[in-house]
Design a protein around this motif. Sequence first.
Motif, PDB file in Angstrom:
ATOM      1  N   ILE A 158       0.857  -1.188   0.000  1.00  0.00           N
ATOM      2  CA  ILE A 158       0.000   0.000   0.000  1.00  0.00           C
ATOM      3  C   ILE A 158       0.889   1.232   0.000  1.00  0.00           C
ATOM      4  O   ILE A 158       1.867   1.310   0.747  1.00  0.00           O
ATOM      5  N   ALA A 159       0.522   2.205  -0.840  1.00  0.00           N
ATOM      6  CA  ALA A 159       1.288   3.446  -0.931  1.00  0.00           C
ATOM      7  C   ALA A 159       0.347   4.639  -0.847  1.00  0.00           C
ATOM      8  O   ALA A 159      -0.862   4.518  -1.091  1.00  0.00           O
ATOM      9  N   MET A 160       0.936   5.770  -0.541  1.00  0.00           N
ATOM     10  CA  MET A 160       0.178   7.018  -0.481  1.00  0.00           C
ATOM     11  C   MET A 160       1.043   8.124  -1.065  1.00  0.00           C
ATOM     12  O   MET A 160       2.235   8.212  -0.770  1.00  0.00           O
ATOM     13  N   GLY A 176       2.707   2.015   8.507  1.00  0.00           N
ATOM     14  CA  GLY A 176       3.364   1.060   7.634  1.00  0.00           C
ATOM     15  C   GLY A 176       3.069   1.261   6.159  1.00  0.00           C
ATOM     16  O   GLY A 176       3.398   0.412   5.339  1.00  0.00           O
ATOM     17  N   ILE A 177       2.442   2.367   5.827  1.00  0.00           N
ATOM     18  CA  ILE A 177       2.147   2.682   4.433  1.00  0.00           C
ATOM     19  C   ILE A 177       3.348   3.408   3.844  1.00  0.00           C
ATOM     20  O   ILE A 177       3.895   4.314   4.467  1.00  0.00           O
ATOM     21  N   ASP A 178       3.759   2.990   2.659  1.00  0.00           N
ATOM     22  CA  ASP A 178       4.853   3.682   1.978  1.00  0.00           C
ATOM     23  C   ASP A 178       4.338   5.031   1.491  1.00  0.00           C
ATOM     24  O   ASP A 178       3.311   5.097   0.815  1.00  0.00           O
ATOM     25  N   VAL A 206      -2.618  -1.057  -3.829  1.00  0.00           N
ATOM     26  CA  VAL A 206      -3.502   0.035  -3.429  1.00  0.00           C
ATOM     27  C   VAL A 206      -2.675   1.302  -3.337  1.00  0.00           C
ATOM     28  O   VAL A 206      -1.615   1.311  -2.705  1.00  0.00           O
ATOM     29  N   ILE A 207      -3.170   2.349  -3.993  1.00  0.00           N
ATOM     30  CA  ILE A 207      -2.488   3.636  -3.963  1.00  0.00           C
ATOM     31  C   ILE A 207      -3.493   4.693  -3.524  1.00  0.00           C
ATOM     32  O   ILE A 207      -4.514   4.894  -4.189  1.00  0.00           O
ATOM     33  N   PHE A 208      -3.219   5.334  -2.409  1.00  0.00           N
ATOM     34  CA  PHE A 208      -4.033   6.448  -1.957  1.00  0.00           C
ATOM     35  C   PHE A 208      -3.421   7.727  -2.515  1.00  0.00           C
ATOM     36  O   PHE A 208      -2.223   7.955  -2.367  1.00  0.00           O
ATOM     37  N   LEU A 209      -4.248   8.541  -3.151  1.00  0.00           N
ATOM     38  CA  LEU A 209      -3.813   9.835  -3.676  1.00  0.00           C
ATOM     39  C   LEU A 209      -4.684  10.915  -3.070  1.00  0.00           C
ATOM     40  O   LEU A 209      -5.893  10.721  -2.886  1.00  0.00           O
ATOM     41  N   THR A 210      -4.090  12.053  -2.775  1.00  0.00           N
ATOM     42  CA  THR A 210      -4.911  13.168  -2.309  1.00  0.00           C
ATOM     43  C   THR A 210      -5.856  13.581  -3.444  1.00  0.00           C
ATOM     44  O   THR A 210      -5.544  13.409  -4.628  1.00  0.00           O
ATOM     45  N   GLU A 211      -7.002  14.095  -3.072  1.00  0.00           N
ATOM     46  CA  GLU A 211      -8.003  14.486  -4.069  1.00  0.00           C
ATOM     47  C   GLU A 211      -7.447  15.492  -5.070  1.00  0.00           C
ATOM     48  O   GLU A 211      -7.768  15.431  -6.253  1.00  0.00           O
ATOM     49  N   THR A 252      -5.729  -3.915 -10.601  1.00  0.00           N
ATOM     50  CA  THR A 252      -4.753  -3.260  -9.731  1.00  0.00           C
ATOM     51  C   THR A 252      -3.923  -2.291 -10.544  1.00  0.00           C
ATOM     52  O   THR A 252      -3.689  -2.529 -11.725  1.00  0.00           O
ATOM     53  N   PRO A 253      -3.530  -1.231  -9.964  1.00  0.00           N
ATOM     54  CA  PRO A 253      -3.745  -0.847  -8.577  1.00  0.00           C
ATOM     55  C   PRO A 253      -5.122  -0.209  -8.381  1.00  0.00           C
ATOM     56  O   PRO A 253      -5.676   0.363  -9.312  1.00  0.00           O
ATOM     57  N   ALA A 254      -5.630  -0.336  -7.174  1.00  0.00           N
ATOM     58  CA  ALA A 254      -6.828   0.410  -6.799  1.00  0.00           C
ATOM     59  C   ALA A 254      -6.349   1.789  -6.360  1.00  0.00           C
ATOM     60  O   ALA A 254      -5.526   1.907  -5.455  1.00  0.00           O
TER      61      ALA A 254
END
Length: 104
Positions: free
Chosen positions: A5-7, A21-23, A46-51, A69-71
């Motif tokens: 998981i990354a952000m 523990g998120i990269d 999974v990649i979290f991106l700011t809006e 993938t990736p979500a």
Amino acid sequence: MHKKIAMMGGKNSILPFKGLGIDIFPVSDLDEAAQQLEEMAEAYGVIFLTERLIEQLEPIVRRYEEVPTPAIIPIPSSTGSLGIGMARIQQNVEKAVGMNILDS
């Protein structure tokens, strides 16, 4: 299958998630962010991106909507929400159910 998981986003928005523990990938330049997203898509499930980044990188993000993938998940930035995350959830629910059941 990618399990990491990354952000990515502004440093102030994503730094607190490092302890979970998120990269994290702080970016300040749009070209850098576009290149980083392409590289992350190969390694993360999974990649979290700011809006704000979702909005600015829409053409790249759209390419990944059709693959498992990736979500790519939008999150509000430290300055607040733009409503993009909720709009995407509503679109997905409407696609799955045939109507928007989240509107009140």
